[in-house]
Design a protein around this motif. Structure first.
Motif, PDB file in Angstrom:
ATOM      1  N   ASN A  24     -23.040 -30.860  35.590  1.00  0.00           N
ATOM      2  CA  ASN A  24     -22.029 -31.412  34.695  1.00  0.00           C
ATOM      3  C   ASN A  24     -20.642 -31.280  35.305  1.00  0.00           C
ATOM      4  OD1 ASN A  24     -23.871 -32.057  32.643  1.00  0.00           O
ATOM      5  ND2 ASN A  24     -23.739 -30.010  31.756  1.00  0.00           N
ATOM      6  N   GLY A  25     -19.842 -32.334  35.156  1.00  0.00           N
ATOM      7  CA  GLY A  25     -18.461 -32.308  35.622  1.00  0.00           C
ATOM      8  C   GLY A  25     -18.245 -32.872  37.009  1.00  0.00           C
ATOM      9  N   ALA A  26     -19.281 -32.905  37.833  1.00  0.00           N
ATOM     10  CA  ALA A  26     -19.147 -33.476  39.181  1.00  0.00           C
ATOM     11  C   ALA A  26     -19.123 -35.004  39.094  1.00  0.00           C
ATOM     12  CB  ALA A  26     -20.282 -33.013  40.073  1.00  0.00           C
ATOM     13  N   SER A  27     -18.347 -35.626  39.959  1.00  0.00           N
ATOM     14  CA  SER A  27     -18.224 -37.088  39.959  1.00  0.00           C
ATOM     15  C   SER A  27     -18.989 -37.685  41.135  1.00  0.00           C
ATOM     16  CB  SER A  27     -16.751 -37.507  40.073  1.00  0.00           C
ATOM     17  OG  SER A  27     -16.000 -37.049  38.982  1.00  0.00           O
TER      18      SER A  27
ATOM     19  N   ILE B 218     -19.155 -42.022  38.185  1.00  0.00           N
ATOM     20  CA  ILE B 218     -20.184 -41.560  37.245  1.00  0.00           C
ATOM     21  C   ILE B 218     -19.983 -40.061  37.037  1.00  0.00           C
ATOM     22  CG2 ILE B 218     -22.642 -41.450  36.717  1.00  0.00           C
ATOM     23  CD1 ILE B 218     -21.696 -44.281  37.168  1.00  0.00           C
ATOM     24  N   VAL B 219     -19.875 -39.641  35.789  1.00  0.00           N
ATOM     25  CA  VAL B 219     -19.679 -38.226  35.465  1.00  0.00           C
ATOM     26  C   VAL B 219     -20.632 -37.830  34.342  1.00  0.00           C
ATOM     27  CG1 VAL B 219     -18.068 -36.429  34.769  1.00  0.00           C
ATOM     28  CG2 VAL B 219     -17.233 -38.422  36.019  1.00  0.00           C
ATOM     29  N   GLY B 220     -21.298 -36.703  34.517  1.00  0.00           N
ATOM     30  CA  GLY B 220     -22.093 -36.149  33.425  1.00  0.00           C
ATOM     31  C   GLY B 220     -21.268 -35.116  32.670  1.00  0.00           C
ATOM     32  N   LEU B 221     -20.939 -35.382  31.406  1.00  0.00           N
ATOM     33  CA  LEU B 221     -20.282 -34.385  30.566  1.00  0.00           C
ATOM     34  C   LEU B 221     -21.302 -33.469  29.906  1.00  0.00           C
ATOM     35  CD1 LEU B 221     -17.434 -36.425  28.822  1.00  0.00           C
ATOM     36  CD2 LEU B 221     -17.338 -35.052  30.911  1.00  0.00           C
ATOM     37  N   GLY B 222     -22.565 -33.861  29.932  1.00  0.00           N
ATOM     38  CA  GLY B 222     -23.636 -33.048  29.385  1.00  0.00           C
ATOM     39  C   GLY B 222     -24.979 -33.557  29.865  1.00  0.00           C
ATOM     40  N   GLY B 223     -26.012 -32.730  29.723  1.00  0.00           N
ATOM     41  CA  GLY B 223     -27.360 -33.147  30.076  1.00  0.00           C
ATOM     42  C   GLY B 223     -27.808 -32.810  31.476  1.00  0.00           C
ATOM     43  N   LEU B 224     -26.893 -32.290  32.328  1.00  0.00           N
ATOM     44  CA  LEU B 224     -27.255 -31.911  33.686  1.00  0.00           C
ATOM     45  C   LEU B 224     -27.335 -30.394  33.774  1.00  0.00           C
ATOM     46  CD1 LEU B 224     -24.950 -34.363  35.702  1.00  0.00           C
ATOM     47  CD2 LEU B 224     -27.296 -34.709  34.950  1.00  0.00           C
ATOM     48  N   ASP B 225     -28.460 -29.889  34.270  1.00  0.00           N
ATOM     49  CA  ASP B 225     -28.752 -28.458  34.309  1.00  0.00           C
ATOM     50  C   ASP B 225     -28.824 -27.871  32.905  1.00  0.00           C
ATOM     51  OD1 ASP B 225     -29.439 -26.056  35.426  1.00  0.00           O
ATOM     52  OD2 ASP B 225     -27.390 -25.415  35.804  1.00  0.00           O
TER      53      ASP B 225
ATOM     54  N   GLU C 239     -26.905 -34.653  25.946  1.00  0.00           N
ATOM     55  CA  GLU C 239     -26.763 -35.770  26.883  1.00  0.00           C
ATOM     56  C   GLU C 239     -25.434 -36.479  26.698  1.00  0.00           C
ATOM     57  OE1 GLU C 239     -30.134 -38.465  27.673  1.00  0.00           O
ATOM     58  OE2 GLU C 239     -31.119 -37.369  26.062  1.00  0.00           O
ATOM     59  N   CYS C 240     -24.745 -36.747  27.779  1.00  0.00           N
ATOM     60  CA  CYS C 240     -23.510 -37.536  27.716  1.00  0.00           C
ATOM     61  C   CYS C 240     -23.118 -37.948  29.131  1.00  0.00           C
ATOM     62  CB  CYS C 240     -22.380 -36.757  27.067  1.00  0.00           C
ATOM     63  SG  CYS C 240     -20.897 -37.754  26.745  1.00  0.00           S
ATOM     64  N   ALA C 241     -23.304 -39.224  29.454  1.00  0.00           N
ATOM     65  CA  ALA C 241     -22.974 -39.750  30.783  1.00  0.00           C
ATOM     66  C   ALA C 241     -21.809 -40.725  30.658  1.00  0.00           C
ATOM     67  CB  ALA C 241     -24.181 -40.449  31.399  1.00  0.00           C
ATOM     68  N   VAL C 242     -20.810 -40.550  31.504  1.00  0.00           N
ATOM     69  CA  VAL C 242     -19.643 -41.428  31.517  1.00  0.00           C
ATOM     70  C   VAL C 242     -19.744 -42.350  32.733  1.00  0.00           C
ATOM     71  CG1 VAL C 242     -17.135 -41.535  31.774  1.00  0.00           C
ATOM     72  CG2 VAL C 242     -18.178 -39.779  30.322  1.00  0.00           C
ATOM     73  N   VAL C 243     -19.710 -43.658  32.469  1.00  0.00           N
ATOM     74  CA  VAL C 243     -19.691 -44.658  33.534  1.00  0.00           C
ATOM     75  C   VAL C 243     -18.312 -45.314  33.503  1.00  0.00           C
ATOM     76  CG1 VAL C 243     -20.710 -46.786  34.442  1.00  0.00           C
ATOM     77  CG2 VAL C 243     -22.171 -45.057  33.366  1.00  0.00           C
ATOM     78  N   GLU C 244     -17.517 -45.088  34.545  1.00  0.00           N
ATOM     79  CA  GLU C 244     -16.152 -45.617  34.614  1.00  0.00           C
ATOM     80  C   GLU C 244     -16.102 -46.676  35.700  1.00  0.00           C
ATOM     81  OE1 GLU C 244     -11.558 -43.916  34.969  1.00  0.00           O
ATOM     82  OE2 GLU C 244     -13.278 -42.550  34.918  1.00  0.00           O
TER      83      GLU C 244
END
Length: 558
Positions: free
Chosen positions: A419-422, A7-14, A19-24
């Motif tokens: 953002n960016g942390a997995s 799970i990675v947030g490319l946006g929306g955190l802090d 908003e943009c959440a990546v679920v891989e």
């Protein structure tokens, strides 16, 4: 093979917006929301900010779907700039699709090649052999959803902007039964929004406008003006219902407001009978007590629009605020628009009309307060919890709230990340935060350019962006009159097409202020300069939304 999950947030955190959440999951990527953030005052010339999307572009063959959960630009707008680099089917409700189309028209983007799959806000379908459940949530744009993505370890559930509301209209209803059905299976990971995580209680019913204005609306003696943000479908619908109930004509203030009403009608969110419709052409023909003027726009643009109207500097000269009018200000400011808000409300009070400024403490946005969050957490009882959507203080408050609930969440399974942390969940079901960050950050949209604005360019713009306006005039001390000027020079703060308007308005204020003080019994050049500075700066803010350096020069001759 057991599912391996990232799970990675490319946006929306802090941050608020983008908003943009990546679920891989294994070799498949699912993107939840893909939004913009409004540019603030530190970004002169920038229209919007979108997530950096290197990771999606590099892995575009893995991207199986975009899931858009509601229609606000902070949840959907960035897709207009990212889709061509990493195309995939877009799953969303009909209302969300229409909102994205509307935003595309606003920014001049052609999305005819986008692949849409419209689904009901509560629905079940399959993407990349994986079961996806949408469940209806209550937010101030209609037909919003949460989502559950199935894995062999349980569901990954994402609930962004919502309130727990069981007494709403069908388009603004939190579907507790659908959430209960999802809870029949284990919830591996729950992600919920955090914007109101410090606020106690439930948000409902304090997002409703009708109880706050209905009595004063009914008793208003003359015309009624109501300001609402374009993103706020629910409250716009309330204003329309009040107008119809009180047998008044609804007049959209401008093309942007008319387009909003058209979109809402197209989506089936409002029905305005012909007997309740009117246009600006009817403004001078109808009786004042039969008129409701609806004014809408996004963010600070709405406040600048109101300031121009209140100061009689709006383009449509048929409408002027009168002392007999009533103005319902139902568009509270946020941290980025406080200055525009202050200028606009000050100008509005100067008109002498009756102003009802609805307090942001009494009139909440439709975001989850603590009891709303607790309800979702207690129903789903997740193995892991990841706060999303908010500043770091909000994410932390959300995480601490989850820890306090006694549902098995603790410091080892609640993750507060930027953002960016997995967040990695391995084949055995163990989870950890991975320190190596995915490429992330801000890309700035400047007209048609995407990412063309570097930090160096931005720093230069910050120094020059507010610009300089120089005012000069010569007065006769003995004759007490202007003998030369005014001369107005502007540098670095207004486009050529707007220069004549600014010069004319500022010139008139400059001359009238100087004449006013020259006609006084005693006058002081320094006092004239100070008043010229204050009045001209206020006018420039209204006209342009900017705050340049104003340098008045008053030369005295005999």
């Amino acid at each position: 093979m057991s599912d391996k999950i990232r799970i990675v947030g490319l946006g929306g955190l802090d941050e608020e917006g983008k908003e943009c959440a990546v679920v891989e999951i294994n070799d498949d990527i699912f993107v939840i929301n893909c939004g913009v953030r409004q540019a603030d005052r530190t970004m002169p010339g920038v229209d919007y900010v979108i997530p950096r999307y290197d990771y999606l572009e590099e892995n575009k063959k893995k991207v199986k779907a975009y899931f858009l959960l509601h229609g606000h630009d902070d949840a959907v707008g960035a897709l207009l700039y990212i889709y061509d680099q990493a195309p995939a089917p877009i799953y969303c409700s009909k209302v969300t699709k229409e909102m994205l189309l509307n935003f595309a028209r606003h920014v001049g983007k052609d999305i005819s090649k986008f692949e849409f799959v419209t689904v009901p806000p509560t629905s079940s379908f399959v993407v990349a052999k994986r079961r996806i459940n949408f469940f209806h949530t209550a937010h101030n744009v209609a037909d919003s959803s949460g989502i559950a993505i199935s894995t062999d370890k349980g569901n990954i559930v994402y609930v962004d902007d919502f309130v727990v509301e069981n007494n709403g209209t069908p388009s603004f209803l939190f579907d507790s039964r659908a959430l209960g059905r999802i809870a029949e299976e284990p919830t591996l990971l729950l992600m919920t929004e955090s914007l109101y995580a410090t606020r106690q209680g439930y948000t409902a019913p304090n997002y409703r406008l009708t109880p706050l204005i209905a009595q004063n609306f009914k008793s208003a003696p003359g015309r009624i003006f109501i300001s609402l943000f374009s993103s706020n479908f629910f409250n716009v619908g309330e204003a329309i219902a009040l107008a119809i109930e009180n047998h008044k004509k609804i007049i959209p203030y401008d093309e942007i407001t008319a387009d909003l009403l058209d979109t809402m009608e197209k989506c089936g969110q409002v029905t305005i009978p012909n007997s309740s419709r009117a246009s600006m052409d009817d403004l001078l023909r109808l009786k004042d007590q039969d008129i409701v003027v609806l004014i809408s726009a996004f963010g600070g643009k709405l406040f600048r629009k109101i300031a121009l109207l209140a100061s009689h500097e709006n383009e449509d000269k048929r409408v002027r605020i009168k002392p007999e009018d009533t103005f319902f200000w139902a568009s509270p400011s946020d941290d980025n628009t406080e200055l525009e808000y202050t200028d606009a409300i000050d100008e509005l009070y100067r008109t002498g009309c009756t102003v009802y400024n609805i307090s942001k403490k009494a009139f909440l946005r439709m975001h989850a307060s603590q009891e709303d969050l607790k309800t979702v957490i207690s129903i789903l009882r997740p193995k892991y919890y990841l706060p999303v959507r908010g500043l770091y203080k909000d994410l932390l408050a959300n995480g601490m709230l989850a820890l306090s609930m006694g549902v098995g969440l603790n410091h080892s399974n609640v993750f507060v990340v930027e953002n960016g942390a997995s967040v990695l969940i391995d084949e055995k079901g163990g989870a950890r935060v991975f320190d190596e960050k995915i490429p992330h950050g801000d890309l700035m949209i400047d007209g048609e350019g995407v990412g063309d604005v570097s930090e160096t360019v931005l720093e230069d713009r910050q120094q020059l962006g507010e610009g300089v306006i120089m005012l000069a005039i010569t007065v006769s001390r003995s004759k007490r009159k202007i003998v030369a000027g005014p001369d107005i020079q502007m540098r670095g703060f207004v486009y050529a097409k707007d220069a004549k308007l600014v010069q004319r308005e500022v010139g008139e204020i400059f001359v009238s202020t100087v004449v006013e003080y020259l006609e006084a019994e005693h006058y002081d050049i320094e006092k004239i300069r100070q008043n010229v500075y204050e009045r001209c700066l206020r006018a420039i803010r209204r006209l342009t939304g900017k705050q340049p350096m104003v340098l008045p020069l008053i030369i005295e001759v005999a």
